[in-house]
Scaffold this motif. Structure first.
Motif, short mmCIF file in Angstrom:
data_model
loop_
_atom_site.label_atom_id
_atom_site.label_comp_id
_atom_site.label_asym_id
_atom_site.label_seq_id
_atom_site.Cartn_x
_atom_site.Cartn_y
_atom_site.Cartn_z
N VAL C 316 80.71 41.06 -52.17
CA VAL C 316 80.32 41.46 -50.82
C VAL C 316 79.95 42.94 -50.79
O VAL C 316 78.99 43.34 -50.13
N ILE C 317 80.68 43.78 -51.53
CA ILE C 317 80.35 45.21 -51.57
C ILE C 317 78.92 45.39 -52.08
O ILE C 317 78.10 46.07 -51.47
N VAL C 318 78.62 44.74 -53.21
CA VAL C 318 77.28 44.90 -53.78
C VAL C 318 76.22 44.36 -52.83
O VAL C 318 75.18 44.99 -52.59
N LEU C 319 76.50 43.20 -52.23
CA LEU C 319 75.50 42.60 -51.35
C LEU C 319 75.29 43.42 -50.09
O LEU C 319 74.17 43.54 -49.60
N ALA C 320 76.37 44.00 -49.57
CA ALA C 320 76.22 44.83 -48.36
C ALA C 320 75.32 46.02 -48.66
O ALA C 320 74.45 46.37 -47.86
N VAL C 321 75.52 46.62 -49.83
CA VAL C 321 74.69 47.77 -50.19
C VAL C 321 73.25 47.33 -50.40
O VAL C 321 72.30 48.00 -49.97
N LEU C 322 73.10 46.17 -51.02
CA LEU C 322 71.75 45.64 -51.27
C LEU C 322 71.02 45.39 -49.96
O LEU C 322 69.86 45.76 -49.77
N LEU C 323 71.76 44.78 -49.02
CA LEU C 323 71.16 44.47 -47.72
C LEU C 323 70.72 45.74 -47.02
O LEU C 323 69.66 45.81 -46.40
N ASP C 324 71.56 46.78 -47.14
CA ASP C 324 71.23 48.05 -46.50
C ASP C 324 69.98 48.65 -47.13
O ASP C 324 69.11 49.18 -46.44
N ALA C 325 69.86 48.54 -48.45
CA ALA C 325 68.69 49.08 -49.13
C ALA C 325 67.43 48.34 -48.68
O ALA C 325 66.39 48.95 -48.43
N LEU C 326 67.55 47.03 -48.52
CA LEU C 326 66.40 46.24 -48.07
C LEU C 326 66.00 46.64 -46.66
O LEU C 326 64.83 46.81 -46.35
N ARG C 327 67.01 46.80 -45.80
CA ARG C 327 66.75 47.19 -44.42
C ARG C 327 66.00 48.52 -44.40
O ARG C 327 65.03 48.70 -43.68
N ASN C 328 66.45 49.44 -45.27
CA ASN C 328 65.80 50.74 -45.37
C ASN C 328 64.33 50.60 -45.71
O ASN C 328 63.47 51.22 -45.10
N ARG C 329 64.05 49.80 -46.73
CA ARG C 329 62.66 49.67 -47.17
C ARG C 329 61.83 49.02 -46.08
O ARG C 329 60.70 49.42 -45.83
#
Lengths: 502, 332, 334
Positions: C316-329
């Motif tokens: 979940v930690i990795v996915l939360a960060v991933l989701l945030d990065a996607l949102r950013n892009r």
């Protein structure tokens, strides 16, 4: 025109979100020609070249290379057909040696083990062929000056076999002599049949070097013409979409007798015993070859590097002193627009507001440590309007602006802060004609308001146009200072080389 | 085009999260057979939370397995939720677990406390919320219990007595007059570690053996190895190492071997984990104590069930601790 | 000529209209809140006891210590540093508090004052050495991690110190609110932290330093005191966290809070704070803390086996960060 052109683009388009940065560009480049690509900043030149070299994918349109369909997926696939690009930003790895950078993608090795002697031998040959005999192949790239780094970068591309070479602003950091060496080399390549696409803001260069010129404006193709059939005024007219008004205004001096800054016997590293005075309202140019110590001099005055000897005296501060931190210099009434705005001039990932107000947060935009955000927004907006900065909104990060607009922000932050003496290090490096004009006007208005301006530039034309006096640095010393009515290009060039002849 | 690709990737990762979590909850259903998820937790069937220390430690995972086996044999009597903490020192998390179990409305908590003092206030609050609390394995501090004005029945072995059994056995085995030994202690804040150290000290004093060095290796094998090695080079004359648990004893074996003293230095441990039995059979370790870990949690659960059934809260129950040596192993 | 200028001016003014505040907030926190909501939804579906006031209040009263640390850590990460010593400093201030109260009978305010002083001092030392001497904060604070842990054991003689009810009130719910003073103060720290970051000269300088230290220097600003102050603040936050944890446990635990620095860093990074400096938000870090705690509590209530707990938490930690990065892009593109 029996053989197909080397490169042909048809209706190339690039969209970022809803913004079209390139729309419907159809053009072609031949082998054995130097094809200049000109246009104001943001006209789409760099984007076009990035698409051709596979660095970014096109949103629409097609390309043909050598008569075949060409659709590069990445830089490797463009290199495999023989397209090389030298970008505006340096792509070197600072900690590696010159030789390693030159051959980074194909280091000579045996079973994975580097063959150092071969590497340096081959690197030496490449550098010599390019006239860079002074550069050691073992030197770490980061320890070279920006100009030399640029030369190494170009040499890196030239060292590979290529059929189409794309150069994006290659001479921005080069001195006249280095540029001339580069041009000779480019002409030789052209005669060997290589196609060259050449982007530059320096229209005189374009006029003397290129065979044909393609002009872009606002992401659209305007025209391709033979260079011989066009004057630089016509180029500017096509680029800006309007007839060029007589841009070079009559020079007017605002110099007064009162001395604003006295620099005495500054010695700092390479800089050796430099003294000069700048008067209120004066625009004081400093020129010299790359490596003559101009930037180092400004940094020593500003306290960015700690000088070993000498003193700086400003009228408001009675005693001469050496600044040990830029904060002291700023407090005494100095401001410095740095040469490398990305490295130490701007906070690229931060907004226009943040950058504009950074220097003056404490005195002007806060009360009791709390920010006055309304004031910040107001001043940032008015600066953007005054300097004609092109942006979407003032919350936009500065990194997304074009070079010229970034430079306007870098200057704006000092205008907001205000100072008595402004130090400009290469104020127009890599920015388009219109922005350049705006910055000249800005410096002029500073002078009109009794501010002293010290302008360091590699572009002699720029200094000749703007300055009241030009000092020449050579080998760490200030060898001569010319007044406007007494100077000539020849005299200044002679002074620049004086330390290297006899 | 690329925007679309990103959207698709975003969906994909959102799906992954959901998938993983449902995988988690599913695996919990199959892993620990009776949990909250089993939905039919009627008022008649109490739910018991077993809160352990580190389940990575064999001693506690054996204990948990014993409890789960007992629950599946008595599935009609109660439901069980088992939770552990990451390592023995994470007592903040264990307090949080107590609070979470109270919040989720269990009827009883059976706990092996990571700290004999720090857990008392949380357990007092659990009792105040009407939950039956039983202390197993590591006894809560009597003074603090008194101070907090709460009584919690303790079900577990007498560590001091167990350590004395091991120590006495070693004392009889060691020969000569000028005998010196070293002790590897557990985490000093733990009651068990303190009790075992006291047991060792008592037997050594009685046998007239001097303890020349005593340090904490925090229950860990690799730390014990390092500390035992330095003990051996500092005091090459010692003839035995007393380790407060078997993991540390295993660490000491390697240290003794690399010092080339395998014949001279004897080792004893505590807990009777599987790995130590082989070492005892080979003679590398002299003895250990078995506190019947697999039954410990079950004893606790039974006490809790009795109290839930309406019986008065009982006194402390001492569970047996047996000495394990080469002879007892070969007798089996 | 004149008309052209007017036209340009008009265009510029129209373009400067800022995005609406709510849209900005939506873009900034939307992804994180979605992750949090998703977790709560999943746990509510799995356990009928989860979405109950009792459970949610339990969660609230468990997070103060991590929240304090995350506030300090966010600032440290923003100036481009990292503070690995927070767990040890928490334990040290907790130990000082415990020993002074239990063994010497000091009143809580005096003991707490000394604990804050020591924690703040250790933070200042971290800052002075790493910023002043230009040594990576990673290694300086790693050293402090060991030193402070050792000092903790010296202070407590490696014994956990039971204090009792004098300190308990701070971590236990106030009857009428069902929330603890520690939680309320932690939330206050988040609000103040966010305010300092976005609305003060100090906060602006922190962001600037983390973005480009050299550009800040060349703007005539002395960055060093600000960067050192950030480490000092992180130290003080450890002191607060020490009080929060001590009061929740009624005990000072010399072995406590080992490895909590990683949880604090994870909370910040989940909240979108850049490990490279220059970008971060205290409120987002707080949401990161909530995500971590909800996950922990939820998994414990379902009774997921220990091994799976770790796998899920990590994912979940990795996915939360991933989701945030996607949102950013995505937000960059549109």
């Amino acid at each position: 025109m029996t053989a197909p052109p080397l490169l042909q683009t048809k209706s190339l388009t690039k969209r970022y979100g809803s913004v079209n940065v390139l729309s419907d560009v159809t053009m072609h480049a031949r082998d054995g020609e130097i094809h200049a690509l000109v246009g104001a900043n943001g006209a789409g030149k760099s984007t076009l070249c990035k698409i051709i070299s596979g660095l970014v994918p096109a949103s629409g349109g097609t390309m043909k290379f050598d008569g075949n369909d060409y659709r590069p997926e990445n830089k490797q696939s463009s290199e495999s057909v023989g397209i090389q690009i030298v970008q505006q930003e340096l792509n070197l790895i600072g900690t590696l040696s010159v030789a390693e950078n030159l051959f980074l993608t194909r280091l000579p090795n045996r079973g994975g083990v580097l063959r150092g002697r071969d590497l340096h031998h081959q690197a030496r040959a490449v550098l010599d062929r390019f006239g860079l005999t002074a550069i050691e192949t073992h030197t770490a790239v980061e320890s070279l000056g920006v100009g030399h780094q640029q030369m190494v970068e170009i040499a890196t591309a030239l060292a590979r076999d290529c059929r189409l070479l794309i150069l994006d602003e290659p001479t921005a950091a080069l001195t006249g002599r280095e540029s001339q060496q580069l041009f000779e080399h480019l002409r030789r390549l052209r005669d060997e049949g290589v196609g060259i696409i050449y982007i530059s803001h320096r229209l005189d260069e374009v006029a003397s070097l290129s065979d044909r010129i393609t002009i872009l404006r606002d992401g659209r193709f305007v025209e391709t013409r033979d260079t011989a059939s066009m004057t630089t005024d016509e180029m500017i007219a096509l680029m800006s979409g309007e007839e060029a008004a007589g841009q070079i205004a009559e020079h007017q001096t605002y110099r007064r007798d009162e001395i604003a800054m006295r620099v005495r016997q500054i010695t700092s590293g390479f800089v050796n015993d430099v003294s000069f005075d700048v008067r209120r309202g004066e625009r004081f140019g400093i020129t010299g070859l790359i490596g003559s110590g101009r930037t180092e001099l400004l940094r020593a005055i500003f306290g960015a590097d700690v000088a070993t000897a000498g003193e700086v005296e400003l009228t408001d501060v009675k005693d001469g002193q050496l600044f040990s931190h830029p904060a002291d210099a700023v407090a005494a009434g100095l401001a410095m627009v740095t040469e490398d705005r990305k490295q130490n001039g701007l906070l690229l990932s931060q907004s226009i507001i943040t950058n504009t107000t950074l220097c003056s947060l404490r005195p002007q935009f806060s009360r009791g440590g709390l920010l006055r955000i309304g004031d910040e927004e107001r001043i940032a907006s008015s600066m953007v309007t005054n300097l004609e900065t092109h942006c979407e909104h003032i919350d936009q990060s500065v990194g997304t602006l074009s070079g010229g607009n970034q430079q306007k922000i870098a200057i704006a932050k000092w205008l907001v802060h205000d100072a008595e003496v402004f130090l400009f290090d290469e104020p127009t490096r890599g920015i388009d004609v219109a922005a350049r004009r705006r910055i000249y006007r800005l410096i002029e208005s500073l002078a009109k308001n009794d501010k002293a301006c010290v302008i360091v530039s590699s572009d002699l034309e720029e200094l000749l146009e703007t300055c009241d006096a030009i000092a020449v640095m050579c080998d760490g010393k200030m060898v001569e200072t010319f007044q406007r009515d007494k100077w000539s290009r020849e005299k200044i060039m002679q002074a620049s080389f004086s330390g290297y002849v006899s | 085009m690329s925007t679309q690709r990103f959207k698709r990737r975003g969906l994909l990762s959102a799906g992954l999260i959901i998938g993983l979590i449902s995988f988690g909850s599913c695996s919990s259903d199959s892993g620990s057979p009776t949990t909250v998820g089993s939905g039919d937790s009627s008022a008649a069937k109490p739910r018991i939370a077993l809160i352990m220390k580190s389940l990575a430690n064999e001693f506690f995972s054996t204990m948990a397995e014993g409890a789960e086996a007992h629950q599946s044999a008595h599935a009609n009597q109660y439901d069980l939720v088992v939770n552990g903490i990451k390592d023995e020192r994470d007592l903040s998390r264990q307090v949080a677990l107590v609070e979470e179990m109270v919040a989720s409305g269990v009827d009883a908590i059976v706990i092996a406390p990571a700290d004999s003092k720090a857990l008392v206030p949380a357990l007092r609050r659990a009792k105040a919320a009407g939950i039956v609390v039983v202390n197993i394995d590591n006894q809560l501090d009597q003074d603090v219990l008194k101070q907090e004005n709460v009584t919690i029945p303790f079900v577990g072995p007498d560590n001091l007595a167990g350590a004395r059994k091991v120590g006495d056995f070693l004392g009889n085995e060691l020969e000569g007059s000028d005998r010196k030994v070293a002790v590897l202690e557990g985490i000093r804040t733990s009651f068990n570690a303190q009790q075992r150290l006291k047991g060792f000290e008592a037997s050594m004093a009685e046998a007239g053996i001097e303890i020349v060095d005593s340090q904490s290796a925090e229950w860990e094998m690799s730390k014990a190895n390092t500390i035992a090695s330095s003990m051996l080079s500092e005091h090459p004359e010692i003839s035995a190492i007393l380790a407060a648990n078997d993991s540390m004893a295993l660490g000491a074996i390697a240290a003794v071997k690399s010092a080339g003293l395998s014949d001279k230095v004897k080792i004893v441990g505590f807990d009777n984990i599987t790995a130590i039995q082989a070492a005892i059979k080979e003679g590398k370790v002299l003895a250990t104590a078995d506190q019947h870990g697999d039954q410990l949690a079950v004893f606790g659960i039974e006490v809790a069930l009795n109290e839930l059934a309406g019986e008065a809260a009982g006194d402390d129950i001492e569970t047996p601790v047996d000495l394990v040596t080469k002879q007892t192993l070969s007798a089996k | 000529m004149e008309s052209r200028k007017d036209h340009a001016g008009f265009v510029l003014r129209v373009r400067f209209v800022k995005q609406s505040k709510w849209l900005q907030i939506g873009i900034q926190y939307g992804g994180l809140i979605a992750v949090l909501a998703l977790l709560i939804a999943v746990f509510s579906a799995c356990s009928k006891n989860f979405l109950q006031p009792a459970t949610l209040l339990t969660i609230a009263n468990q997070i103060p210590d991590l929240t304090f640390l995350a506030v300090g850590m966010t600032l440290v990460l923003i100036v481009g540093g990292i503070d690995l010593s927070v767990g040890s400093l928490l334990a040290l201030s907790s130990a000082i508090l415990g020993v002074l109260m239990a063994n010497y009978g000091w009143p809580i305010w005096a003991a707490f004052g000394i604990a804050m002083l020591v924690a703040g001092l250790c933070g200042t030392i971290n800052g002075a050495i790493s910023v002043g001497w230009g040594i990576p904060s990673f290694i300086v604070t790693l050293g402090m991690l060991e030193i402070a842990r050792g000092a903790t054991k010296v202070v407590t003689s490696s014994q956990s110190v039971y204090i009792g009810s004098q300190v308990e009130w701070f971590g236990q719910p106030i009857a009428s609110l069902r929330l603890s003073p520690a939680f309320l103060i932690a939330v206050l720290a988040v609000i103040v932290g966010q305010f300092v970051l976005t609305r003060t000269v100090f906060g602006r300088y922190c962001v600037a330093i983390g973005t480009n230290k050299e550009a800040v220097r060349m703007s005539g600003i002395r960055a060093t005191p600000y960067a050192i102050a950030v480490f000092a603040i992180s130290g003080l936050m450890c002191g607060m966290a020490g009080l929060a944890q001590t009061s929740r446990l009624s005990t000072a635990d010399p072995n406590g809070a080992v490895g909590i620095e990683l949880a604090a860093i994870a909370a910040c990074v989940i909240g979108g704070t850049s490990l490279m400096g220059g970008r971060g938000s205290v409120v987002s870090s707080f949401i990161g803390v909530l995500i971590i705690q909800v996950l922990q509590t939820g998994l414990a209530q379902i009774g997921v086996s220990d091994a799976n707990k770790q796998i899920i938490t990590g994912s979940v930690i990795v996915l939360a960060v991933l989701l945030d990065a996607l949102r950013n892009r995505l937000s960059h593109r549109s």
